[in-house]
Design a protein around this motif. Structure first.
Motif, mmCIF file in Angstrom:
data_model
loop_
_atom_site.group_PDB
_atom_site.id
_atom_site.type_symbol
_atom_site.label_atom_id
_atom_site.label_comp_id
_atom_site.label_asym_id
_atom_site.label_seq_id
_atom_site.Cartn_x
_atom_site.Cartn_y
_atom_site.Cartn_z
ATOM 1 N N ILE A 55 0.823 -1.206 0.000
ATOM 2 C CA ILE A 55 0.000 0.000 0.000
ATOM 3 C C ILE A 55 0.864 1.264 0.000
ATOM 4 N N LEU A 56 1.832 1.351 0.911
ATOM 5 C CA LEU A 56 2.645 2.558 1.027
ATOM 6 C C LEU A 56 3.527 2.780 -0.188
ATOM 7 N N SER A 57 4.237 1.731 -0.619
ATOM 8 C CA SER A 57 5.112 1.881 -1.781
ATOM 9 C C SER A 57 4.303 2.104 -3.047
ATOM 10 N N GLY A 58 3.116 1.510 -3.119
ATOM 11 C CA GLY A 58 2.266 1.698 -4.283
ATOM 12 C C GLY A 58 1.815 3.135 -4.426
ATOM 13 N N PHE A 59 1.347 3.734 -3.318
ATOM 14 C CA PHE A 59 0.960 5.140 -3.353
ATOM 15 C C PHE A 59 2.153 6.024 -3.727
ATOM 16 N N SER A 60 3.312 5.699 -3.167
ATOM 17 C CA SER A 60 4.512 6.488 -3.447
ATOM 18 C C SER A 60 4.885 6.424 -4.922
ATOM 19 N N THR A 61 4.794 5.244 -5.506
ATOM 20 C CA THR A 61 5.131 5.070 -6.922
ATOM 21 C C THR A 61 4.167 5.849 -7.811
ATOM 22 N N LEU A 62 2.877 5.741 -7.540
ATOM 23 C CA LEU A 62 1.890 6.473 -8.326
ATOM 24 C C LEU A 62 2.110 7.980 -8.222
ATOM 25 N N TRP A 63 2.378 8.442 -7.014
ATOM 26 C CA TRP A 63 2.576 9.880 -6.774
ATOM 27 C C TRP A 63 3.795 10.402 -7.530
ATOM 28 N N LYS A 64 4.918 9.640 -7.461
ATOM 29 C CA LYS A 64 6.164 10.088 -8.082
ATOM 30 C C LYS A 64 6.111 10.024 -9.602
ATOM 31 N N GLU A 65 5.539 8.956 -10.137
ATOM 32 C CA GLU A 65 5.577 8.737 -11.581
ATOM 33 C C GLU A 65 4.457 9.446 -12.330
ATOM 34 N N GLN A 66 3.289 9.581 -11.705
ATOM 35 C CA GLN A 66 2.136 10.111 -12.439
ATOM 36 C C GLN A 66 1.510 11.343 -11.795
ATOM 37 N N GLY A 67 2.033 11.736 -10.630
ATOM 38 C CA GLY A 67 1.528 12.931 -9.985
ATOM 39 C C GLY A 67 0.321 12.665 -9.104
ATOM 40 N N PRO A 68 -0.020 13.605 -8.207
ATOM 41 C CA PRO A 68 -1.131 13.409 -7.276
ATOM 42 C C PRO A 68 -2.479 13.245 -7.963
ATOM 43 N N SER A 69 -2.627 13.831 -9.151
ATOM 44 C CA SER A 69 -3.914 13.721 -9.841
ATOM 45 C C SER A 69 -4.212 12.284 -10.262
ATOM 46 N N SER A 70 -3.179 11.456 -10.372
ATOM 47 C CA SER A 70 -3.378 10.066 -10.789
ATOM 48 C C SER A 70 -4.198 9.291 -9.764
ATOM 49 N N LEU A 71 -4.153 9.733 -8.508
ATOM 50 C CA LEU A 71 -4.892 9.030 -7.459
ATOM 51 C C LEU A 71 -6.403 9.198 -7.603
ATOM 52 N N TRP A 72 -6.826 10.170 -8.412
ATOM 53 C CA TRP A 72 -8.260 10.401 -8.612
ATOM 54 C C TRP A 72 -8.690 10.017 -10.018
ATOM 55 N N ARG A 73 -7.825 9.300 -10.709
ATOM 56 C CA ARG A 73 -8.172 8.871 -12.059
ATOM 57 C C ARG A 73 -9.340 7.882 -12.005
ATOM 58 N N GLY A 74 -10.322 8.093 -12.847
ATOM 59 C CA GLY A 74 -11.484 7.205 -12.877
ATOM 60 C C GLY A 74 -12.581 7.597 -11.908
ATOM 61 N N TRP A 75 -12.489 8.802 -11.331
ATOM 62 C CA TRP A 75 -13.479 9.206 -10.317
ATOM 63 C C TRP A 75 -14.901 9.243 -10.889
ATOM 64 N N SER A 76 -15.042 9.653 -12.150
ATOM 65 C CA SER A 76 -16.387 9.739 -12.723
ATOM 66 C C SER A 76 -17.012 8.360 -12.881
ATOM 67 N N GLY A 77 -16.176 7.363 -13.217
ATOM 68 C CA GLY A 77 -16.690 5.997 -13.305
ATOM 69 C C GLY A 77 -17.137 5.472 -11.961
ATOM 70 N N LYS A 78 -16.412 5.854 -10.912
ATOM 71 C CA LYS A 78 -16.794 5.449 -9.560
ATOM 72 C C LYS A 78 -18.117 6.096 -9.158
ATOM 73 N N LEU A 79 -18.233 7.396 -9.393
ATOM 74 C CA LEU A 79 -19.417 8.130 -8.958
ATOM 75 C C LEU A 79 -20.672 7.673 -9.700
ATOM 76 N N PHE A 80 -20.611 7.685 -11.018
ATOM 77 C CA PHE A 80 -21.813 7.392 -11.801
ATOM 78 C C PHE A 80 -22.046 5.895 -11.963
ATOM 79 N N GLY A 81 -20.982 5.139 -12.195
ATOM 80 C CA GLY A 81 -21.141 3.700 -12.374
ATOM 81 C C GLY A 81 -21.669 3.012 -11.133
ATOM 82 N N TYR A 82 -21.038 3.295 -9.999
ATOM 83 C CA TYR A 82 -21.480 2.641 -8.773
ATOM 84 C C TYR A 82 -22.730 3.295 -8.200
#
Length: 309
Positions: A55-82
């Motif tokens: 969990i910790l290293s995964g978040f760190s990798t996503l943050w470093k390689e793709q930026g903080p916005s990557s953590l919210w990727r797919g938010w519209s699918g979560k909101l409307f789909g679910y």
């Protein structure tokens, strides 16, 4: 103040099922939106477990390689789909539970819970599947699309209508057992608390007490359902990222033990509180409409058992 005062509608009326559907839509959509970062990490751990191995290293990798916005990727699918899935799942569950309890009068309550939740989940996943197909690609393939608006037409162009339902069978494989176990565990947990803790019928408890039971039973339901559904959840992510042609090949590539352990810690962290909050929001909406909370025995099956309260 007893539940039932100032009701928006009567139980088991069309308005009642409408309230349940709206409550399910709002509770599922908002709670899934809130845990989007954990969902992004979960899907990437399933698709690339070597790179995202904790969990910790995964978040760190996503943050470093793709930026903080990557953590919210797919938010519209979560909101409307679910949201759509939640509306179908909760609303239809209430409908089917009433239907089956009247038809299968002499059957065990667990069977009624299983049949009701499974029937509702079939339709709920058919509604969710197109959103899930786009969401998983957006979360794991940074160059695929930004969200639903550009993801839907791109997926249709590249894979046609079948691309939206490529993962329907694994989705059913994941969500049907989860839903059946979740609703049944919730119902039985709520009954257990009313009988052994409050030692009174749900109708004789305050709104605060009913919502407290909802939270406890909801957490138990989420924890048990997570373990049951993990193998199919891993397969769904593998299929949507073209790691295998079909579910059997995906399971073979992943390995039997990995089906149960891969991403399980993050799913437990994710699903337990998520299901608890879903039930809480859902029942809060019912309470605000003057309706009783969920759980408690089906009435005609309880009438011979009232001495237990």
């Amino acid at each position: 103040m007893r539940v039932g005062e100032g009701r928006f509608c009567e139980e088991f009326s069309p308005g009642y099922y409408g309230v349940c559907a709206v409550g399910g839509m709002l509770s599922a959509g908002t709670t899934h939106l809130a845990i989007t970062p954990l969902d992004v990490l979960k899907v990437n751990m399933q698709v690339n477990p070597i790179k995202y191995n904790s969990i910790l290293s995964g978040f760190s990798t996503l943050w470093k390689e793709q930026g903080p916005s990557s953590l919210w990727r797919g938010w519209s699918g979560k909101l409307f789909g679910y949201g759509v899935q939640g509306g179908c799942k909760f609303g239809l569950y209430e409908y089917f539970k009433r239907l089956y309890s009247n038809v299968l009068v002499d059957q065990n309550r667990t069977l009624i819970f299983f049949l009701s939740s499974a029937s509702a989940q079939v339709f709920a996943d058919m509604a969710l599947c197109p959103f899930e197909a786009v969401k998983v690609r957006v979360q794991t393939q940074p160059n695929f699309a930004k969200g639903l608006a550009d993801g839907f037409p791109k997926l249709y162009k590249t894979e046609g209508p079948a691309g939206f339902y490529k993962g329907l069978l694994p989705l059913w494989g994941r969500n049907l057992p989860f839903s059946m176990v979740m609703f049944s565990t919730f119902e039985h947990s709520a009954d257990l608390i009313y009988r052994n803790v409050f030692q009174r019928r749900k109708e004789n408890c305050t709104r605060a007490q009913q919502l407290g039971v909802t939270c406890l039973a909801g957490y138990a339901a989420g924890a048990v359902g997570t373990i049951i559904s993990n193998p199919a959840d891993v397969i769904v992510s593998s299929l949507y990222n073209n790691k295998a042609e079909n579910a059997l090949q995906a399971a073979k590539n992943i390995g039997f033990s990995n089906l149960f352990t891969r991403s399980l810690p993050v799913r437990i962290t994710l699903v337990g509180p998520l299901i608890t909050m879903q039930w809480f929001f859902y029942d809060t909406i019912k309470v605000l409409s003057g309706l009783p909370t969920s759980g408690g025995s089906i009435r005609h099956l309880d009438e011979t058992d009232s001495s237990a309260y």
